[in-house]
Design a protein around this motif. Sequence first.
Motif, PDB file in Angstrom:
ATOM      1  N   ASN A  61      12.532 -48.146 -86.912  1.00 16.96           N
ATOM      2  CA  ASN A  61      13.701 -48.722 -86.241  1.00 16.96           C
ATOM      3  C   ASN A  61      14.606 -47.639 -85.662  1.00 16.96           C
ATOM      4  OD1 ASN A  61      13.202 -51.542 -86.677  1.00 16.96           O
ATOM      5  ND2 ASN A  61      13.554 -51.124 -88.838  1.00 16.96           N
ATOM      6  N   TRP A  62      14.804 -46.559 -86.390  1.00 16.94           N
ATOM      7  CA  TRP A  62      15.643 -45.468 -85.866  1.00 16.94           C
ATOM      8  C   TRP A  62      14.945 -44.750 -84.726  1.00 16.94           C
ATOM      9  CZ3 TRP A  62      20.488 -45.532 -86.103  1.00 16.94           C
ATOM     10  CH2 TRP A  62      21.145 -46.086 -87.200  1.00 16.94           C
TER      11      TRP A  62
ATOM     12  N   ALA B  81      26.545 -47.760 -81.640  1.00 23.11           N
ATOM     13  CA  ALA B  81      27.293 -46.495 -81.625  1.00 23.11           C
ATOM     14  C   ALA B  81      26.353 -45.301 -81.459  1.00 23.11           C
ATOM     15  CB  ALA B  81      28.107 -46.350 -82.906  1.00 23.11           C
ATOM     16  N   VAL B  82      25.247 -45.312 -82.168  1.00 21.47           N
ATOM     17  CA  VAL B  82      24.274 -44.212 -82.053  1.00 21.47           C
ATOM     18  C   VAL B  82      23.662 -44.200 -80.659  1.00 21.47           C
ATOM     19  CG1 VAL B  82      22.067 -43.334 -82.912  1.00 21.47           C
ATOM     20  CG2 VAL B  82      23.813 -44.112 -84.527  1.00 21.47           C
ATOM     21  N   PHE B  83      23.279 -45.372 -80.166  1.00 17.86           N
ATOM     22  CA  PHE B  83      22.683 -45.504 -78.837  1.00 17.86           C
ATOM     23  C   PHE B  83      23.608 -44.957 -77.753  1.00 17.86           C
ATOM     24  CE2 PHE B  83      22.425 -48.389 -75.079  1.00 17.86           C
ATOM     25  CZ  PHE B  83      21.151 -48.078 -74.641  1.00 17.86           C
TER      26      PHE B  83
ATOM     27  N   ASN C 215      16.914 -55.194 -87.508  1.00 14.27           N
ATOM     28  CA  ASN C 215      16.710 -54.673 -88.858  1.00 14.27           C
ATOM     29  C   ASN C 215      17.758 -53.663 -89.299  1.00 14.27           C
ATOM     30  OD1 ASN C 215      14.176 -56.077 -89.316  1.00 14.27           O
ATOM     31  ND2 ASN C 215      13.338 -54.721 -87.774  1.00 14.27           N
ATOM     32  N   LEU C 216      18.606 -53.250 -88.394  1.00 14.05           N
ATOM     33  CA  LEU C 216      19.655 -52.278 -88.702  1.00 14.05           C
ATOM     34  C   LEU C 216      21.003 -52.895 -88.328  1.00 14.05           C
ATOM     35  CD1 LEU C 216      17.986 -49.098 -87.135  1.00 14.05           C
ATOM     36  CD2 LEU C 216      18.180 -49.622 -89.566  1.00 14.05           C
ATOM     37  N   PRO C 217      22.104 -52.380 -88.882  1.00 18.70           N
ATOM     38  CA  PRO C 217      23.420 -52.892 -88.497  1.00 18.70           C
ATOM     39  C   PRO C 217      23.682 -52.671 -87.000  1.00 18.70           C
ATOM     40  CG  PRO C 217      23.582 -51.536 -90.460  1.00 18.70           C
ATOM     41  CD  PRO C 217      22.185 -51.381 -89.944  1.00 18.70           C
ATOM     42  N   VAL C 218      24.010 -53.748 -86.318  1.00 22.81           N
ATOM     43  CA  VAL C 218      24.141 -53.706 -84.858  1.00 22.81           C
ATOM     44  C   VAL C 218      25.226 -52.733 -84.411  1.00 22.81           C
ATOM     45  CG1 VAL C 218      24.640 -55.080 -82.811  1.00 22.81           C
ATOM     46  CG2 VAL C 218      23.227 -56.020 -84.615  1.00 22.81           C
TER      47      VAL C 218
ATOM     48  N   ILE D 252      15.496 -54.786 -80.471  1.00 25.99           N
ATOM     49  CA  ILE D 252      14.502 -54.864 -81.550  1.00 25.99           C
ATOM     50  C   ILE D 252      15.003 -54.115 -82.783  1.00 25.99           C
ATOM     51  CG2 ILE D 252      12.153 -54.207 -82.221  1.00 25.99           C
ATOM     52  CD1 ILE D 252      12.332 -56.585 -80.273  1.00 25.99           C
ATOM     53  N   ALA D 253      15.568 -52.927 -82.600  1.00 20.16           N
ATOM     54  CA  ALA D 253      16.084 -52.152 -83.741  1.00 20.16           C
ATOM     55  C   ALA D 253      17.260 -52.860 -84.393  1.00 20.16           C
ATOM     56  CB  ALA D 253      16.485 -50.755 -83.284  1.00 20.16           C
TER      57      ALA D 253
END
Length: 113
Positions: free
Chosen positions: A4-5, A59-61, A51-54, A47-48
């Motif tokens: 996911n990451w 923020a990372v994206f 399974n991960l906190p939106v 998609i990520a």
Amino acid sequence: MNANWIKVFTGAFFEVFWVIGLKHANGFWTWTGTVISIMVSFYLIIIAGRNLPVGTVYAVFVGLGTAGTVVSEIIFFGEPFQIKKMMLILLLLVGVLGLKLLTKDDSEEGVGS
């Protein structure tokens, strides 16, 4: 690092291309590449985000995309290098890395991938 990451980082990589494309595209093929980059980057973060906190994913994206775009503009398009700008980008990346490190991934490896 789980799949996911990797999707988030790959989506951010494609974000750099479409942001640059919005400014520099000037014909059919460059606009086609820009649209494809938009679709790939958003597909990967959607998609990520399942399974991960939106909030963390976004923020990372955006943080990585912003840093990548600024660096690309300096390297490939002659934007002037400014140490203050680089220090702020570094601060942004430290914040993004901190968010990533503090975020627990509750999904199991391979589920939903």
